[in-house]
Design a protein around this motif. Structure first.
Motif, short mmCIF file in Angstrom:
data_model
loop_
_atom_site.label_atom_id
_atom_site.label_comp_id
_atom_site.label_asym_id
_atom_site.label_seq_id
_atom_site.Cartn_x
_atom_site.Cartn_y
_atom_site.Cartn_z
N THR A 1 21.38 10.22 27.35
CA THR A 1 21.50 9.16 28.35
C THR A 1 20.64 9.45 29.56
OG1 THR A 1 23.77 8.74 27.63
CG2 THR A 1 23.14 7.87 29.78
N LYS B 1 33.55 5.87 35.52
CA LYS B 1 33.68 4.54 34.91
C LYS B 1 33.43 3.40 35.89
CE LYS B 1 34.58 5.78 30.74
NZ LYS B 1 33.61 5.50 29.69
N THR C 1 28.13 6.26 34.63
CA THR C 1 28.18 5.85 33.22
C THR C 1 28.79 4.47 33.08
OG1 THR C 1 30.26 7.08 32.99
CG2 THR C 1 28.23 8.20 32.26
N GLU D 1 27.14 1.52 30.83
CA GLU D 1 27.88 0.82 29.77
C GLU D 1 27.94 -0.69 30.05
OE1 GLU D 1 31.59 2.92 29.76
OE2 GLU D 1 30.67 4.73 28.91
#
Length: 117
Positions: A32, A62, A78, A82
């Motif tokens: 990533t 998140k 992240t 996402e």
């Protein structure tokens, strides 16, 4: 006012070292991080910037967010990665954060906050 006794690079390094204590960074070798850095390189080449002056980090978080930090650090959560549906969306976020760095917004904000405190 400028503080002549403080070296900007040392201050940037000190601030980043403190910030890292609050983050859960993914290793540089993670796929990533490698992909995100390739996007930064593409952006830099297209704009004739030196991409080696930017430091891109991926934080295991998140929350859908990214931010620029003094010392030319860009942190992308992240959760934001996402959330992005395409590489182009992620690239636009990296470009946005790079623009903050190019305008020295992180240090300006920090100086304002410290002055108010």
């Amino acid at each position: 006012n400028e503080l002549p006794s403080i070296d900007q690079t040392q201050l940037d390094d000190f601030l980043w070292n403190q910030m890292q204590l609050q983050l859960n960074l993914i290793p540089d070798s993670d796929s990533t991080t490698i992909i995100a850095r390739k996007l930064l390189t593409q952006l830099s080449v297209a704009n004739e910037w030196n991409d080696s002056v930017y430091y891109l980090h991926i934080d295991r978080n998140k929350v859908v967010n990214a931010f620029a930090y003094p010392g030319n650090h860009i942190v992308v959560n992240t959760g934001l990665i996402e959330f992005c549906k395409t590489e182009g969306e992620l690239l636009s976020v990296i470009a946005h954060e790079t623009a903050h760095l190019n305008k020295n917004h992180p240090m300006t904000l920090l100086k304002r906050e410290v002055g108010v405190a």
